[in-house]
Enzyme design. Structure first.
Site, short mmCIF file in Angstrom:
data_model
loop_
_atom_site.label_atom_id
_atom_site.label_comp_id
_atom_site.label_asym_id
_atom_site.label_seq_id
_atom_site.Cartn_x
_atom_site.Cartn_y
_atom_site.Cartn_z
N GLY A 1 0.83 -1.20 0.00
CA GLY A 1 0.00 0.00 0.00
C GLY A 1 0.86 1.25 0.00
O GLY A 1 2.02 1.22 0.43
N TYR B 1 -6.92 7.52 -0.36
CA TYR B 1 -6.54 6.38 0.50
C TYR B 1 -7.76 5.82 1.23
O TYR B 1 -7.96 4.60 1.29
CB TYR B 1 -5.49 6.87 1.49
N1 LIG Z 1 1.76 2.09 9.03
C1 LIG Z 1 0.53 2.31 9.45
O1 LIG Z 1 0.31 2.98 10.47
C2 LIG Z 1 -0.64 1.71 8.72
C3 LIG Z 1 -1.93 1.90 9.26
C4 LIG Z 1 -3.02 1.33 8.60
C5 LIG Z 1 -2.83 0.60 7.45
N2 LIG Z 1 -1.59 0.44 6.93
C6 LIG Z 1 -1.46 -0.35 5.71
O2 LIG Z 1 -0.56 -1.42 5.94
C7 LIG Z 1 0.14 -1.74 4.74
C8 LIG Z 1 1.63 -1.67 5.00
O3 LIG Z 1 1.96 -0.37 5.44
P1 LIG Z 1 3.46 0.01 5.94
O4 LIG Z 1 3.34 1.22 6.78
O5 LIG Z 1 4.13 -1.20 6.48
O6 LIG Z 1 4.12 0.44 4.53
P2 LIG Z 1 5.65 0.64 4.13
O7 LIG Z 1 6.54 0.53 5.32
O8 LIG Z 1 5.66 1.89 3.31
O9 LIG Z 1 5.95 -0.63 3.17
C9 LIG Z 1 5.21 -0.79 2.00
C10 LIG Z 1 5.58 -2.07 1.31
O10 LIG Z 1 4.72 -2.19 0.15
C11 LIG Z 1 5.51 -2.29 -1.02
N3 LIG Z 1 4.81 -1.68 -2.14
C12 LIG Z 1 4.36 -0.40 -2.26
N4 LIG Z 1 3.77 -0.22 -3.46
C13 LIG Z 1 3.83 -1.42 -4.10
C14 LIG Z 1 3.44 -1.88 -5.38
N5 LIG Z 1 2.81 -1.07 -6.25
N6 LIG Z 1 3.69 -3.17 -5.72
C15 LIG Z 1 4.32 -3.99 -4.85
N7 LIG Z 1 4.72 -3.63 -3.64
C16 LIG Z 1 4.48 -2.35 -3.26
C17 LIG Z 1 6.82 -1.61 -0.68
O11 LIG Z 1 7.84 -2.06 -1.55
P3 LIG Z 1 9.22 -1.19 -1.71
O12 LIG Z 1 9.99 -1.41 -0.44
O13 LIG Z 1 9.88 -1.77 -2.90
O14 LIG Z 1 8.81 0.24 -1.87
C18 LIG Z 1 7.01 -2.08 0.77
O15 LIG Z 1 7.50 -3.41 0.80
C19 LIG Z 1 -0.35 -0.73 3.69
O16 LIG Z 1 -1.38 -1.29 2.91
C20 LIG Z 1 -0.87 0.41 4.54
O17 LIG Z 1 -1.84 1.16 3.83
C21 LIG Z 1 -0.49 0.98 7.53
#
Ligand SMILES: NC(=O)c1ccc[n+]([C@@H]2O[C@H](COP(=O)([O-])OP(=O)(O)OC[C@H]3O[C@@H](n4cnc5c(N)ncnc54)[C@H](OP(=O)(O)O)[C@@H]3O)[C@@H](O)[C@H]2O)c1
Length: 241
Positions: free
Chosen positions: A84, A147
């Protein structure tokens, strides 16, 4: 027999914690990522979890990438749609590009990733699809019309598909994390975190990626076979839906 799990966006943040937890629970795990080769290679070296690079917003790339994972590990039993992105802007300033990028990755990505594995899960009579949505898909968030729309769509997708998979022992569930301490959230200035974000979270802290990962491990397990179409909120009490 060892079950195979694929985690999109599984090399960093929440996805990395999910991949590691599934491996510890005995799954053969593959982690997908988009473009950060350095982090992906470091993750692979550190964990022994193979990484596969493709963009979840491309259907063709998902078909090819999933074929590569299945050739290496076998048919996918557990799919975690975690990849995401955010492209935040107030709506009056949001560009069509910011809208489309987020919808393509965070919503259409679920179609692109799930469609290629769905028939196999149905035919084998077992499957787990776990979609990482967000608290902001439940409650909406200013500056995140793109989002919030995509993440709310993930919940609708989950509920529709759960009805289609149920008779074939394929469950589909969503997890809605609140604020989790990944790089993205830890980059928020300390004052904003202390004065504006933490006071909204009744447990008084950010969530840990591992706390989301443990929800995934449960939903993937045989113990969760009667749970489908559900949404687990892991948000420290910030929002009840
Ligand atoms: N962090 C929060 O507080 C939070 C809260 C609610 C929901 N979420 C959701 O939880 C999920 C993970 O969030 P996170 O904070 O862990 O994100 P993050 O640290 O930014 O990591 C995102 C991961 O997704 C990969 N990615 C992004 N775009 C992609 C694409 N088009 N195709 C394939 N892989 C892709 C990235 O790959 P690269 O490393 O190659 O860029 C990375 O491995 C997301 O869906 C986010 O919306 C997060």
């Amino acid at each position: 027999m060892t079950r195979v799990a694929l985690v999109s966006g599984g090399t960093r943040g929440i996805g990395a914690a999910i991949a590691v937890a599934l491996k510890a629970a005995g799954y053969a795990v593959a982690a997908n990522y988009a473009g950060n080769d350095e982090r992906a290679k470091a993750f692979e070296a550190e964990t022994g979890i193979p990484v596969f690079k493709w963009d979840v917003s491309s259907y063709e790339a998902c078909v090819a990438g999933i074929a590569a994972v299945e050739a290496a590990l076998g048919p996918i039993d557990v799919l975690v749609n975690n990849a995401g992105i955010t492209r935040d802007a107030m709506f009056h300033k949001m560009t069509p590009g910011q809208w489309n990028e987020v919808i393509s990755t965070n919503l259409t990505g679920l179609f692109n990733m799930t469609h290629p594995v769905w028939s196999g899960m149905r035919d084998r009579g077992f499957g787990r699809v776990i979609n990482i949505s967000s608290i902001n898909g439940q409650k909406g968030q200013m500056g995140q019309a793109n989002y919030s729309a995509a993440k709310a769509g993930d919940i609708g997708f989950t509920r529709a598909l759960a009805q289609e998979g149920a008779a074939k022992n394929v469950t589909v569930n969503a997890i809605c994390p609140g604020y989790i301490g990944t790089e993205m959230v830890r980059a928020v200035p300390e004052r904003v975190m202390n004065e504006r974000i933490l006071p909204q979270i009744p447990v008084g802290r950010l969530g840990e990626p591992e706390e989301v990962a443990r929800c995934v491990v449960f939903l993937a397990s045989d113990d969760a076979g009667f749970i489908t179409g559900s949404t687990i909120s892991a948000n420290g009490g910030q929002y009840f839906s």
